[in-house]
Design an enzyme around this catalytic site. Structure first.
Site, PDB file in Angstrom:
ATOM      1  N   SER A 156      -9.428  34.816  91.694  1.00 44.44           N
ATOM      2  CA  SER A 156      -8.670  36.070  91.785  1.00 44.44           C
ATOM      3  C   SER A 156      -7.447  36.111  90.865  1.00 44.44           C
ATOM      4  O   SER A 156      -7.190  37.150  90.250  1.00 44.44           O
ATOM      5  CB  SER A 156      -8.262  36.345  93.230  1.00 44.44           C
ATOM      6  OG  SER A 156      -9.419  36.559  93.998  1.00 44.44           O
ATOM      7  N   LYS A 204      -8.735  36.269 107.438  1.00 40.35           N
ATOM      8  CA  LYS A 204      -9.180  37.666 107.388  1.00 40.35           C
ATOM      9  C   LYS A 204      -9.093  38.381 108.750  1.00 40.35           C
ATOM     10  O   LYS A 204      -9.015  39.594 108.809  1.00 40.35           O
ATOM     11  CB  LYS A 204     -10.622  37.747 106.885  1.00 40.35           C
ATOM     12  CG  LYS A 204     -10.754  37.498 105.397  1.00 40.35           C
ATOM     13  CD  LYS A 204     -12.195  37.711 104.953  1.00 40.35           C
ATOM     14  CE  LYS A 204     -12.329  37.429 103.468  1.00 40.35           C
ATOM     15  NZ  LYS A 204     -13.665  37.730 102.958  1.00 40.35           N
ATOM     16  N   ASN A 254      -9.654  42.145 103.957  1.00 43.94           N
ATOM     17  CA  ASN A 254      -9.438  41.253 102.805  1.00 43.94           C
ATOM     18  C   ASN A 254      -8.446  41.818 101.785  1.00 43.94           C
ATOM     19  O   ASN A 254      -8.186  41.188 100.775  1.00 43.94           O
ATOM     20  CB  ASN A 254     -10.766  40.925 102.103  1.00 43.94           C
ATOM     21  CG  ASN A 254     -11.211  42.039 101.177  1.00 43.94           C
ATOM     22  OD1 ASN A 254     -10.939  43.203 101.430  1.00 43.94           O
ATOM     23  ND2 ASN A 254     -11.870  41.684 100.097  1.00 43.94           N
ATOM     24  N   GLY A 259     -18.742  36.009 109.077  1.00 42.49           N
ATOM     25  CA  GLY A 259     -17.844  37.083 108.653  1.00 42.49           C
ATOM     26  C   GLY A 259     -18.380  37.869 107.471  1.00 42.49           C
ATOM     27  O   GLY A 259     -18.308  39.106 107.440  1.00 42.49           O
ATOM     28  N   ALA A 260     -18.936  37.176 106.483  1.00 40.04           N
ATOM     29  CA  ALA A 260     -19.430  37.845 105.282  1.00 40.04           C
ATOM     30  C   ALA A 260     -20.623  38.729 105.632  1.00 40.04           C
ATOM     31  O   ALA A 260     -20.718  39.881 105.185  1.00 40.04           O
ATOM     32  CB  ALA A 260     -19.811  36.817 104.238  1.00 40.04           C
ATOM     33  N   ARG A 314     -29.425  31.010 111.693  1.00 40.82           N
ATOM     34  CA  ARG A 314     -29.778  29.706 112.263  1.00 40.82           C
ATOM     35  C   ARG A 314     -29.514  29.695 113.771  1.00 40.82           C
ATOM     36  O   ARG A 314     -30.338  29.294 114.564  1.00 40.82           O
ATOM     37  CB  ARG A 314     -28.936  28.639 111.555  1.00 40.82           C
ATOM     38  CG  ARG A 314     -29.155  27.242 112.022  1.00 40.82           C
ATOM     39  CD  ARG A 314     -28.308  26.277 111.225  1.00 40.82           C
ATOM     40  NE  ARG A 314     -26.875  26.557 111.367  1.00 40.82           N
ATOM     41  CZ  ARG A 314     -25.919  25.848 110.792  1.00 40.82           C
ATOM     42  NH1 ARG A 314     -26.229  24.841 110.012  1.00 40.82           N
ATOM     43  NH2 ARG A 314     -24.658  26.148 110.973  1.00 40.82           N
ATOM     44  N   LEU A 326     -29.373  31.689 116.981  1.00 42.57           N
ATOM     45  CA  LEU A 326     -29.930  32.978 117.403  1.00 42.57           C
ATOM     46  C   LEU A 326     -28.898  33.851 118.112  1.00 42.57           C
ATOM     47  O   LEU A 326     -28.846  35.069 117.899  1.00 42.57           O
ATOM     48  CB  LEU A 326     -31.146  32.743 118.301  1.00 42.57           C
ATOM     49  CG  LEU A 326     -31.989  33.987 118.603  1.00 42.57           C
ATOM     50  CD1 LEU A 326     -32.600  34.552 117.330  1.00 42.57           C
ATOM     51  CD2 LEU A 326     -33.093  33.682 119.610  1.00 42.57           C
ATOM     52  N   LYS A 383     -25.787  34.206 117.679  1.00 47.54           N
ATOM     53  CA  LYS A 383     -24.882  34.898 116.762  1.00 47.54           C
ATOM     54  C   LYS A 383     -25.593  36.058 116.071  1.00 47.54           C
ATOM     55  O   LYS A 383     -25.005  37.113 115.841  1.00 47.54           O
ATOM     56  CB  LYS A 383     -24.347  33.916 115.716  1.00 47.54           C
ATOM     57  CG  LYS A 383     -23.264  33.010 116.233  1.00 47.54           C
ATOM     58  CD  LYS A 383     -22.346  32.622 115.077  1.00 47.54           C
ATOM     59  CE  LYS A 383     -21.827  31.212 115.263  1.00 47.54           C
ATOM     60  NZ  LYS A 383     -21.461  30.581 114.001  1.00 47.54           N
TER      61      LYS A 383
END
Ligand code: ATR
Length: 476
Positions: free
Chosen positions: A239, A286, A307, A349-350, A370, A372, A374
């Protein structure tokens, strides 16, 4: 003034280092503790160094206890400095606890200014303010090199400027938390800042090219607006390169600085003090940033993560350019019907920002993760479907876009989060990982003839939108 600390083991080497960095700096520090001062040839080159280099030079012989390499007697150190000084130097660095009356008289008689330094590798000594004032009262230049252990220390260091009422001084915040004080040295009231090709003592010193070309540190003035990146870690971020080169192109008087942040609340305090114009937010802050925002845009409220923060009047406003950056790359294909269904790999998060972006544009989304539970939680909040990543092969050919939103593949070009998910060639494949540029899934996508969105495309897209929020101008 940017001052190049010369770390060569011979004067010949130092000459080469200076030649490589000459265009970045306006002075140099010659470290006698790194050189063989017993060698008459070296001593002769040392003596003529300021004359030969054509720039002001600080003569320093740093003891081991102060982070240098000199471990001889004080008498020896005295005699080395005295001998070198015969050549004529603009400055000599003498530590606060060294009493060298004769050497000091000699220096003064030759017109050499005394920099009176003190080092603390554990923190900021309580008496820093009074020590600086006392040194200034004697007509010497105080130099405080102190360890910065967090944002709160950076605030304390910034206050030194207020206490010193514009007199000459050198203030160095060491360590990774101290990096902003190096880049913003003029705002911190320091008359110069050191830079070096090598960071021998892990002090957070920056290279001459970073200080000059990336941050334009010596051009920062009281009108320069400070922007930055808030995260932990921040040292490898792209950045600063994106924003600083943008500012330079459009002649916008601003600088973008990486802020290593341990405590978000303290950072806001610091941001108020420095009148920071805005900042990017990255892992792990974030979500922690949300309670401090006076206003937040719709997608921030929905996703629960922010962000980008800009100052708007008296308050801080948060938005999420991960969301809009991604949309800017797929908007057309959604509008023309090419993208109607999506598979998102990951549920962190992404993935969350992508899931909301797609669902808000009425794209059908399937979350594969991976863990379940979540996947289920994200699917429920976005009205999507979900399954375990293990079952990925069942969904081959079933989506118009596949977004890889896990950390798998980061710094590992062979790792593939969903090797069983076959690609047919008709789908767009997007990997959020940008290093390496060609991840395993991106190479599979290329081989299958898919349209590809690289992690770097996304990084730039969100960065361009941030730049617009910061400056009000399109990224050049
Ligand atoms: P970010 O904010 O970058 O998305 P995160 O919230 O920690 O980071 O989420 C990381 C994502 O990568 C999760 O979906 C995680 O899966 P789990 O929910 O099962 O932990 C996924 N992930 C990380 N390492 C993984 C691996 N080796 N294989 C598959 N998924 C992985």
């Amino acid at each position: 003034m940017l001052c190049l600390t010369l770390t060569g083991q011979t004067m010949e080497e130092n000459m080469e280092i200076l030649a490589r960095n000459r265009s970045f700096v306006s002075m140099a520090e010659l470290r006698l503790d790194l050189l063989d001062c017993e060698d008459p040839k070296q001593m002769s080159l040392i003596k003529s160094f300021e004359h030969d280099s054509g720039i002001p030079v600080i003569l320093t012989c740093r003891r081991k206890t102060d982070g240098g390499l000199f471990d001889g007697s004080e008498r020896k150190r005295n005699s080395i400095l005295r001998k070198a000084l015969e050549g004529g130097f603009s400055y000599i660095d003498l530590e606060l606890d060294t009493k060298k009356a004769e050497l000091e008289e000699y220096a003064k008689a030759r017109g050499t200014r005394i920099i009176r330094s003190f080092h603390d590798f554990s923190g900021i000594p309580e008496n820093t303010f009074s020590t600086i004032s006392k040194i200034q009262a004697k007509g010497e230049i105080p130099k405080a090199a102190v360890m910065i252990n967090g944002i709160q220390d950076l605030i304390t260091l910034y206050k030194v400027r207020e206490a010193s009422s514009g007199k000459e001084m050198i203030i160095v915040g060491m360590g990774q938390y101290g990096v902003p004080s190096r880049i913003l040295y003029r705002k911190f009231g320091s008359m110069l800042m050191f830079c070096s090709e090598k960071d021998t003592g892990n002090t957070g010193i920056l290279t001459p090219s970073a200080m000059k070309q990336l941050y334009h540190a010596d051009s920062i003035d009281f009108r320069t607006t400070v922007f930055g990146l808030v995260g932990n870690p921040v040292s490898h971020s792209m950045s600063p390169a994106i924003h600083n080169s943008g500012f330079e192109k459009i002649k916008f008087n601003a600088v973008y600085v990486p802020f290593l942040v341990d405590n978000v609340r303290s950072f806001f305090h610091f941001a108020e003090k420095l009148q920071i114009g805005g900042f990017s937010v990255t892992i792990p802050h974030k979500i922690a940033i949300l309670p401090y925002l006076g206003r937040s845009s719709r997608e921030v409220k929905q996703i629960g993560s922010c962000n980008t923060v800009v100052r708007e009047g008296a308050c801080w406003k948060g938005s999420n350019t991960d969301y809009y950056g991604f949309l800017s790359l797929v908007e057309n294909d959604i509008a023309n019907g090419k993208i109607q269904s999506a598979i998102i790999i990951g549920a962190g998060g992404a993935a969350r920002a992508i899931a909301y972006a797609l669902r808000n544009r009425k794209v059908n989304v399937l979350i594969l993760n991976r863990t379940l539970e979540k996947a289920k939680a994200l699917a429920e909040s976005t009205m999507s479907s979900y399954d375990s990543l293990e079952n990925a092969s069942l969904y081959s050919g079933k989506a118009d876009i596949i977004v890889q939103a896990t950390s798998v593949g980061m710094n590992d070009e062979d790792a593939d989060a969903a090797p069983n998910l076959k690609l047919t060639g008709h789908e767009t494949v997007c990997d959020l990982v940008y290093s390496p540029a060609e991840t395993a899934i991106i190479r599979r996508a290329q081989a299958s003839g898919c349209r590809i969105i690289h992690g770097m495309d996304l990084l730039l897209a969100q960065g361009y939108l941030q730049f617009e929020s910061f400056t009000g101008f399109k990224y050049p």
